[in-house]
Design a protein around this motif. Structure first.
Motif, PDB file in Angstrom:
ATOM      1  N   VAL A 128       0.845  -1.188   0.000  1.00 17.75           N
ATOM      2  CA  VAL A 128       0.000   0.000   0.000  1.00 17.75           C
ATOM      3  C   VAL A 128       0.883   1.241   0.000  1.00 17.75           C
ATOM      4  CG1 VAL A 128      -1.660   1.365   1.305  1.00 17.75           C
ATOM      5  CG2 VAL A 128      -1.920  -1.117   1.181  1.00 17.75           C
ATOM      6  N   LYS A 129       0.542   2.177  -0.889  1.00 18.51           N
ATOM      7  CA  LYS A 129       1.189   3.487  -0.879  1.00 18.51           C
ATOM      8  C   LYS A 129       0.100   4.548  -0.841  1.00 18.51           C
ATOM      9  CE  LYS A 129       4.404   6.548  -3.250  1.00 18.51           C
ATOM     10  NZ  LYS A 129       5.308   6.734  -4.424  1.00 18.51           N
ATOM     11  N   LEU A 130       0.092   5.346   0.219  1.00 18.84           N
ATOM     12  CA  LEU A 130      -0.874   6.422   0.351  1.00 18.84           C
ATOM     13  C   LEU A 130      -0.328   7.690  -0.282  1.00 18.84           C
ATOM     14  CD1 LEU A 130      -2.211   6.007   4.000  1.00 18.84           C
ATOM     15  CD2 LEU A 130      -3.148   5.076   1.896  1.00 18.84           C
ATOM     16  N   GLY A 131      -1.150   8.360  -1.092  1.00 17.27           N
ATOM     17  CA  GLY A 131      -0.734   9.587  -1.750  1.00 17.27           C
ATOM     18  C   GLY A 131      -0.459  10.709  -0.778  1.00 17.27           C
ATOM     19  N   SER A 132       0.209  11.734  -1.260  1.00 18.15           N
ATOM     20  CA  SER A 132       0.656  12.834  -0.400  1.00 18.15           C
ATOM     21  C   SER A 132      -0.486  13.693   0.110  1.00 18.15           C
ATOM     22  CB  SER A 132       1.647  13.715  -1.182  1.00 18.15           C
ATOM     23  OG  SER A 132       1.023  14.250  -2.348  1.00 18.15           O
ATOM     24  N   GLY A 133      -1.671  13.600  -0.500  1.00 16.55           N
ATOM     25  CA  GLY A 133      -2.791  14.425  -0.090  1.00 16.55           C
ATOM     26  C   GLY A 133      -3.659  13.828   1.000  1.00 16.55           C
ATOM     27  N   VAL A 134      -3.492  12.555   1.280  1.00 10.69           N
ATOM     28  CA  VAL A 134      -4.343  11.884   2.271  1.00 10.69           C
ATOM     29  C   VAL A 134      -4.044  12.430   3.665  1.00 10.69           C
ATOM     30  CG1 VAL A 134      -5.006   9.698   3.341  1.00 10.69           C
ATOM     31  CG2 VAL A 134      -4.490   9.777   0.889  1.00 10.69           C
ATOM     32  N   GLY A 135      -5.041  13.073   4.266  1.00  9.45           N
ATOM     33  CA  GLY A 135      -4.851  13.625   5.597  1.00  9.45           C
ATOM     34  C   GLY A 135      -5.674  12.930   6.654  1.00  9.45           C
ATOM     35  N   CYS A 136      -6.668  12.146   6.219  1.00  7.54           N
ATOM     36  CA  CYS A 136      -7.546  11.485   7.184  1.00  7.54           C
ATOM     37  C   CYS A 136      -7.841  10.064   6.736  1.00  7.54           C
ATOM     38  CB  CYS A 136      -8.850  12.269   7.324  1.00  7.54           C
ATOM     39  SG  CYS A 136     -10.045  11.508   8.448  1.00  7.54           S
ATOM     40  N   ILE A 137      -7.518   9.110   7.603  1.00  9.65           N
ATOM     41  CA  ILE A 137      -7.922   7.722   7.398  1.00  9.65           C
ATOM     42  C   ILE A 137      -8.725   7.297   8.617  1.00  9.65           C
ATOM     43  CG2 ILE A 137      -6.023   7.101   5.855  1.00  9.65           C
ATOM     44  CD1 ILE A 137      -4.566   5.890   8.226  1.00  9.65           C
ATOM     45  N   GLU A 138      -9.759   6.502   8.396  1.00  9.09           N
ATOM     46  CA  GLU A 138     -10.650   6.144   9.494  1.00  9.09           C
ATOM     47  C   GLU A 138     -10.409   4.716   9.978  1.00  9.09           C
ATOM     48  OE1 GLU A 138     -14.737   7.122   8.963  1.00  9.09           O
ATOM     49  OE2 GLU A 138     -14.322   9.133   8.225  1.00  9.09           O
ATOM     50  N   GLY A 139     -11.040   4.371  11.068  1.00  8.48           N
ATOM     51  CA  GLY A 139     -10.789   3.130  11.771  1.00  8.48           C
ATOM     52  C   GLY A 139     -10.952   1.883  10.917  1.00  8.48           C
ATOM     53  N   GLY A 140     -10.091   0.901  11.187  1.00  7.45           N
ATOM     54  CA  GLY A 140     -10.184  -0.393  10.532  1.00  7.45           C
ATOM     55  C   GLY A 140      -9.903  -0.379   9.056  1.00  7.45           C
ATOM     56  N   ILE A 141      -9.234   0.641   8.561  1.00  9.59           N
ATOM     57  CA  ILE A 141      -9.050   0.817   7.124  1.00  9.59           C
ATOM     58  C   ILE A 141      -8.417  -0.403   6.448  1.00  9.59           C
ATOM     59  CG2 ILE A 141      -6.926   2.123   7.582  1.00  9.59           C
ATOM     60  CD1 ILE A 141      -7.371   3.594   4.973  1.00  9.59           C
TER      61      ILE A 141
END
Length: 304
Positions: free
Chosen positions: A185-198
């Motif tokens: 998994v690679k999260l992009g530079s704009g992701v500021g919020c991830i929620e539980g159990g993702i």
């Protein structure tokens, strides 16, 4: 045929005249009832759903399309509505045209033969559970322009590699939960919020690359990721919540940056391979007592 005034009786009569295909033509939308069934005509089976321009909104009430093998979505489509193609179990490929803006609740959920999804750059939002339980879907391509992935969007799919575009800002609860073949998994530079159990229950997940904008790793984010061994927590992270890395049995080392001010209960519980933790914040070192580290883990405080 005027879609805005269309009744189901008209559609059934239209199928009878076409014999082999269902074509919906118009400028509005149609709700197709729960009881829709494919029909056989001698040796021919109606197995194609061809929605023709200028339809803009496709809405349906789910379970009716078990016999359909091919779906054509027109280029004029803007919104694919709730349960539009739910349980189209014989469809292996779907072409979502450029210009589509939103995919709503459960639109493609439980399509058991769907193998690959490429989303156009015009898509801004992937709705709740929109592709959930597509158990055969191995490849997912998300393009720049996407802004939000809602909760449970790809839960229980068979995606192997995931790259989140830089344009994505928010990823909802359990969006990739129990994707049992996901490895990287690679999260992009704009992701500021991830929620539980993702990513909870992604038992093959090995590598995750977070970004500097993520300030909170939410509860149960990686719970049960048994093969996860490579994750780097970056400066700017402030909160590691409850059960975040619980039962991540292959993590051997973790470094907690200076910016971390809280670590939740059981955050590292049952991380049986964890041998060493480096802490850059004395408060975080204190909070580790609640994180349920296994016995024998070396904790080292490094002052900045």
């Amino acid at each position: 045929m005027d879609v805005e005034k269309l009744k189901w009786k008209d559609v059934k009569d239209y199928i009878d005249r076409l014999n082999s295909k269902l074509r919906i033509i118009g400028s509005g939308y149609i709700i197709i009832p729960w009881s829709f069934e494919t029909k056989s005509y001698g040796n021919n089976m109606s197995n194609t759903l061809n929605i023709v321009e200028p339809v803009k909104v496709i809405n349906a009430i789910g379970r009716g399309y078990e016999g359909i093998e091919q779906i054509t979505i027109p280029k004029t489509t803007k919104i694919i509505g709730a349960h539009a193609f739910l349980m189209c179990n014989k469809v292996s490929n779907i072409d979502i045209p450029e210009g589509t803006i939103s995919i709503d609740l459960g639109a493609f959920a439980r399509m058991s033969k769907l193998e690959k999804v490429v989303l156009p750059s015009s898509i801004k939002c992937i709705g709740i559970a929109s592709f959930s339980s597509c158990h055969n879907m191995k490849e997912l391509v998300l393009n720049e322009g996407l802004q939000e992935i809602c909760k449970h969007a790809f839960e229980e799919c068979s995606i192997e590699t995931l790259v989140i575009p830089n344009s994505v800002i928010h990823i909802g609860q359990g969006a990739f939960r129990r994707c049992g073949k996901l490895k990287d998994v690679k999260l992009g530079s704009g992701v500021g919020c991830i929620e539980g159990g993702i990513f909870s229950g992604c038992i093959e997940l090995e590598n995750v690359e977070l970004n500097e904008k993520i300030t909170t790793i939410p509860e149960e984010a990686f719970w049960g990721c048994e093969k996860l061994h490579n994750i780097k927590l970056k400066e700017g992270l402030t909160h590691i919540e409850e059960r975040t890395f619980k039962e991540c049995k292959c993590i051997e080392f973790i470094e907690i940056p200076n910016s971390v001010i809280s670590i939740g209960t059981d955050a590292f519980a049952s991380c049986k391979a964890l041998k060493r933790v480096i802490v850059h914040n004395i408060d975080a070192e204190y909070r580790l007592k609640e994180a349920k580290l296994s016995q024998g883990v070396e904790i080292r405080y490094v002052a900045n």
